[in-house]
Design a protein around this motif. Sequence first.
Motif, PDB file in Angstrom:
ATOM      1  N   ASN A  52      51.548  15.927  16.633  1.00 13.87           N
ATOM      2  CA  ASN A  52      52.717  15.242  16.077  1.00 13.87           C
ATOM      3  C   ASN A  52      53.250  14.199  17.046  1.00 13.87           C
ATOM      4  O   ASN A  52      53.602  13.088  16.649  1.00 13.87           O
ATOM      5  CB  ASN A  52      53.826  16.239  15.732  1.00 13.87           C
ATOM      6  CG  ASN A  52      53.526  17.032  14.482  1.00 13.87           C
ATOM      7  OD1 ASN A  52      52.664  16.668  13.684  1.00 13.87           O
ATOM      8  ND2 ASN A  52      54.228  18.137  14.309  1.00 13.87           N
ATOM      9  N   HIS A  53      53.307  14.551  18.319  1.00  8.78           N
ATOM     10  CA  HIS A  53      53.807  13.635  19.352  1.00  8.78           C
ATOM     11  C   HIS A  53      52.949  12.373  19.387  1.00  8.78           C
ATOM     12  O   HIS A  53      53.473  11.249  19.398  1.00  8.78           O
ATOM     13  CB  HIS A  53      53.797  14.348  20.710  1.00  8.78           C
ATOM     14  CG  HIS A  53      54.486  13.610  21.793  1.00  8.78           C
ATOM     15  ND1 HIS A  53      55.846  13.647  21.971  1.00  8.78           N
ATOM     16  CD2 HIS A  53      54.005  12.790  22.756  1.00  8.78           C
ATOM     17  CE1 HIS A  53      56.175  12.894  22.998  1.00  8.78           C
ATOM     18  NE2 HIS A  53      55.072  12.351  23.502  1.00  8.78           N
ATOM     19  N   THR A  54      51.643  12.567  19.374  1.00  5.47           N
ATOM     20  CA  THR A  54      50.711  11.436  19.393  1.00  5.47           C
ATOM     21  C   THR A  54      50.860  10.592  18.134  1.00  5.47           C
ATOM     22  O   THR A  54      50.895   9.353  18.204  1.00  5.47           O
ATOM     23  CB  THR A  54      49.263  11.948  19.526  1.00  5.47           C
ATOM     24  OG1 THR A  54      49.166  12.690  20.739  1.00  5.47           O
ATOM     25  CG2 THR A  54      48.270  10.801  19.539  1.00  5.47           C
ATOM     26  N   ARG A  55      50.961  11.240  16.981  1.00  2.22           N
ATOM     27  CA  ARG A  55      51.119  10.492  15.720  1.00  2.22           C
ATOM     28  C   ARG A  55      52.432   9.716  15.705  1.00  2.22           C
ATOM     29  O   ARG A  55      52.479   8.580  15.226  1.00  2.22           O
ATOM     30  CB  ARG A  55      51.035  11.447  14.529  1.00  2.22           C
ATOM     31  CG  ARG A  55      49.626  11.948  14.341  1.00  2.22           C
ATOM     32  CD  ARG A  55      49.369  12.850  13.179  1.00  2.22           C
ATOM     33  NE  ARG A  55      50.453  13.170  12.298  1.00  2.22           N
ATOM     34  CZ  ARG A  55      50.550  14.309  11.627  1.00  2.22           C
ATOM     35  NH1 ARG A  55      49.633  15.245  11.761  1.00  2.22           N
ATOM     36  NH2 ARG A  55      51.559  14.536  10.821  1.00  2.22           N
ATOM     37  N   ILE A  56      53.489  10.307  16.233  1.00  2.00           N
ATOM     38  CA  ILE A  56      54.782   9.612  16.292  1.00  2.00           C
ATOM     39  C   ILE A  56      54.668   8.375  17.182  1.00  2.00           C
ATOM     40  O   ILE A  56      55.130   7.290  16.815  1.00  2.00           O
ATOM     41  CB  ILE A  56      55.896  10.557  16.796  1.00  2.00           C
ATOM     42  CG1 ILE A  56      56.203  11.625  15.732  1.00  2.00           C
ATOM     43  CG2 ILE A  56      57.153   9.776  17.158  1.00  2.00           C
ATOM     44  CD1 ILE A  56      57.050  12.779  16.244  1.00  2.00           C
ATOM     45  N   LEU A  57      54.046   8.534  18.355  1.00  2.00           N
ATOM     46  CA  LEU A  57      53.897   7.391  19.260  1.00  2.00           C
ATOM     47  C   LEU A  57      53.055   6.285  18.632  1.00  2.00           C
ATOM     48  O   LEU A  57      53.390   5.099  18.748  1.00  2.00           O
ATOM     49  CB  LEU A  57      53.286   7.834  20.591  1.00  2.00           C
ATOM     50  CG  LEU A  57      54.216   8.608  21.516  1.00  2.00           C
ATOM     51  CD1 LEU A  57      53.450   9.146  22.715  1.00  2.00           C
ATOM     52  CD2 LEU A  57      55.386   7.755  21.961  1.00  2.00           C
ATOM     53  N   GLU A  58      51.958   6.651  17.959  1.00  6.94           N
ATOM     54  CA  GLU A  58      51.112   5.642  17.311  1.00  6.94           C
ATOM     55  C   GLU A  58      51.870   4.925  16.193  1.00  6.94           C
ATOM     56  O   GLU A  58      51.803   3.703  16.067  1.00  6.94           O
ATOM     57  CB  GLU A  58      49.844   6.290  16.759  1.00  6.94           C
ATOM     58  CG  GLU A  58      48.878   6.737  17.837  1.00  6.94           C
ATOM     59  CD  GLU A  58      47.751   7.616  17.314  1.00  6.94           C
ATOM     60  OE1 GLU A  58      47.742   7.957  16.104  1.00  6.94           O
ATOM     61  OE2 GLU A  58      46.876   7.972  18.124  1.00  6.94           O
ATOM     62  N   ALA A  59      52.594   5.687  15.382  1.00 10.71           N
ATOM     63  CA  ALA A  59      53.359   5.085  14.292  1.00 10.71           C
ATOM     64  C   ALA A  59      54.485   4.208  14.838  1.00 10.71           C
ATOM     65  O   ALA A  59      54.735   3.113  14.317  1.00 10.71           O
ATOM     66  CB  ALA A  59      53.939   6.186  13.396  1.00 10.71           C
ATOM     67  N   ALA A  60      55.133   4.680  15.885  1.00 11.24           N
ATOM     68  CA  ALA A  60      56.219   3.896  16.492  1.00 11.24           C
ATOM     69  C   ALA A  60      55.676   2.620  17.117  1.00 11.24           C
ATOM     70  O   ALA A  60      56.281   1.558  17.005  1.00 11.24           O
ATOM     71  CB  ALA A  60      56.953   4.732  17.533  1.00 11.24           C
ATOM     72  N   ARG A  61      54.521   2.728  17.773  1.00 13.83           N
ATOM     73  CA  ARG A  61      53.910   1.535  18.374  1.00 13.83           C
ATOM     74  C   ARG A  61      53.656   0.487  17.296  1.00 13.83           C
ATOM     75  O   ARG A  61      53.990  -0.683  17.462  1.00 13.83           O
ATOM     76  CB  ARG A  61      52.594   1.914  19.062  1.00 13.83           C
ATOM     77  CG  ARG A  61      51.724   0.769  19.463  1.00 13.83           C
ATOM     78  CD  ARG A  61      51.972   0.168  20.811  1.00 13.83           C
ATOM     79  NE  ARG A  61      51.957   1.135  21.866  1.00 13.83           N
ATOM     80  CZ  ARG A  61      52.908   1.215  22.792  1.00 13.83           C
ATOM     81  NH1 ARG A  61      53.919   0.374  22.794  1.00 13.83           N
ATOM     82  NH2 ARG A  61      52.866   2.127  23.735  1.00 13.83           N
ATOM     83  N   ALA A  62      53.096   0.911  16.169  1.00 17.03           N
ATOM     84  CA  ALA A  62      52.820  -0.032  15.074  1.00 17.03           C
ATOM     85  C   ALA A  62      54.115  -0.600  14.498  1.00 17.03           C
ATOM     86  O   ALA A  62      54.236  -1.811  14.286  1.00 17.03           O
ATOM     87  CB  ALA A  62      52.008   0.659  13.983  1.00 17.03           C
ATOM     88  N   ALA A  63      55.113   0.258  14.270  1.00 12.62           N
ATOM     89  CA  ALA A  63      56.375  -0.198  13.678  1.00 12.62           C
ATOM     90  C   ALA A  63      57.133  -1.141  14.610  1.00 12.62           C
ATOM     91  O   ALA A  63      57.619  -2.194  14.182  1.00 12.62           O
ATOM     92  CB  ALA A  63      57.251   1.001  13.315  1.00 12.62           C
ATOM     93  N   PHE A  64      57.234  -0.773  15.885  1.00 14.38           N
ATOM     94  CA  PHE A  64      57.946  -1.636  16.833  1.00 14.38           C
ATOM     95  C   PHE A  64      57.171  -2.924  17.102  1.00 14.38           C
ATOM     96  O   PHE A  64      57.767  -3.966  17.355  1.00 14.38           O
ATOM     97  CB  PHE A  64      58.240  -0.907  18.141  1.00 14.38           C
ATOM     98  CG  PHE A  64      59.382   0.077  18.059  1.00 14.38           C
ATOM     99  CD1 PHE A  64      60.651  -0.338  17.684  1.00 14.38           C
ATOM    100  CD2 PHE A  64      59.191   1.416  18.347  1.00 14.38           C
ATOM    101  CE1 PHE A  64      61.700   0.552  17.604  1.00 14.38           C
ATOM    102  CE2 PHE A  64      60.233   2.321  18.278  1.00 14.38           C
ATOM    103  CZ  PHE A  64      61.497   1.883  17.905  1.00 14.38           C
ATOM    104  N   SER A  65      55.840  -2.858  17.049  1.00 19.16           N
ATOM    105  CA  SER A  65      55.039  -4.072  17.218  1.00 19.16           C
ATOM    106  C   SER A  65      55.295  -5.051  16.088  1.00 19.16           C
ATOM    107  O   SER A  65      55.382  -6.251  16.298  1.00 19.16           O
ATOM    108  CB  SER A  65      53.555  -3.731  17.277  1.00 19.16           C
ATOM    109  OG  SER A  65      53.253  -3.045  18.459  1.00 19.16           O
ATOM    110  N   GLU A  66      55.412  -4.527  14.876  1.00 21.19           N
ATOM    111  CA  GLU A  66      55.644  -5.381  13.706  1.00 21.19           C
ATOM    112  C   GLU A  66      57.088  -5.862  13.598  1.00 21.19           C
ATOM    113  O   GLU A  66      57.340  -7.018  13.301  1.00 21.19           O
ATOM    114  CB  GLU A  66      55.305  -4.618  12.421  1.00 21.19           C
ATOM    115  CG  GLU A  66      53.846  -4.329  12.234  1.00 21.19           C
ATOM    116  CD  GLU A  66      53.605  -3.377  11.063  1.00 21.19           C
ATOM    117  OE1 GLU A  66      54.497  -3.239  10.201  1.00 21.19           O
ATOM    118  OE2 GLU A  66      52.526  -2.772  11.038  1.00 21.19           O
ATOM    119  N   HIS A  67      58.037  -4.944  13.797  1.00 14.44           N
ATOM    120  CA  HIS A  67      59.442  -5.233  13.506  1.00 14.44           C
ATOM    121  C   HIS A  67      60.337  -5.358  14.732  1.00 14.44           C
ATOM    122  O   HIS A  67      61.524  -5.642  14.596  1.00 14.44           O
ATOM    123  CB  HIS A  67      60.019  -4.156  12.584  1.00 14.44           C
ATOM    124  CG  HIS A  67      59.224  -3.969  11.329  1.00 14.44           C
ATOM    125  ND1 HIS A  67      59.215  -4.898  10.321  1.00 14.44           N
ATOM    126  CD2 HIS A  67      58.383  -2.976  10.938  1.00 14.44           C
ATOM    127  CE1 HIS A  67      58.433  -4.479   9.349  1.00 14.44           C
ATOM    128  NE2 HIS A  67      57.898  -3.322   9.703  1.00 14.44           N
TER     129      HIS A  67
END
Length: 173
Positions: A52-67
């Motif tokens: 879960n921690h890894t998935r959160i970091l990956e999703a956050a990386r993508a979201a913060f990279s975009e927005h």
Amino acid sequence: MAARNEALPARALAPRHNTGIMVPVAAVSRYAPAMPAATEERPQLRADARRNHTRILEAARAAFSEHGFEAHVAAIAERAGVGVGTLYRHFPTKEALLEALILDRLESLSDEFAATQAEERDAWSAFERFFLFAARLQVRDRSLMQFIAGAGTSAALLEAKRADLYEQTRGLV
């Protein structure tokens, strides 16, 4: 019940929901914080919590990279396939999540800088290679670009890393 309440010190009692009933209140300072800050050492996680921690970091990386900093926590949780509560158990605030991501990016910039200095034969080649790496990283990651520009989070560790990186690059030029 009244006899039990009388045995407790007055400061340990507090009204609850304006009912007039006094209930014991624990002293907050007796308990450790729920989660360490993003930059502190984390306890060993169970396998599912690590995933879960890894998935959160990956999703956050993508979201913060975009927005950039405007990314929403609920959208990050949905993208990671976890609930918002799970996200907040791993990162107590949006800022803590952002700090973890930016710290990772700053460490990769620092690693690239060290590799560049070791591998390139002259200062100009090292500067050019590092500058291109940093520019590409900023183009792909809007939140890093905002942080480098001085916006967003101002955690002491991140500020120290940024200052150290500036000082290293200044030595090249």
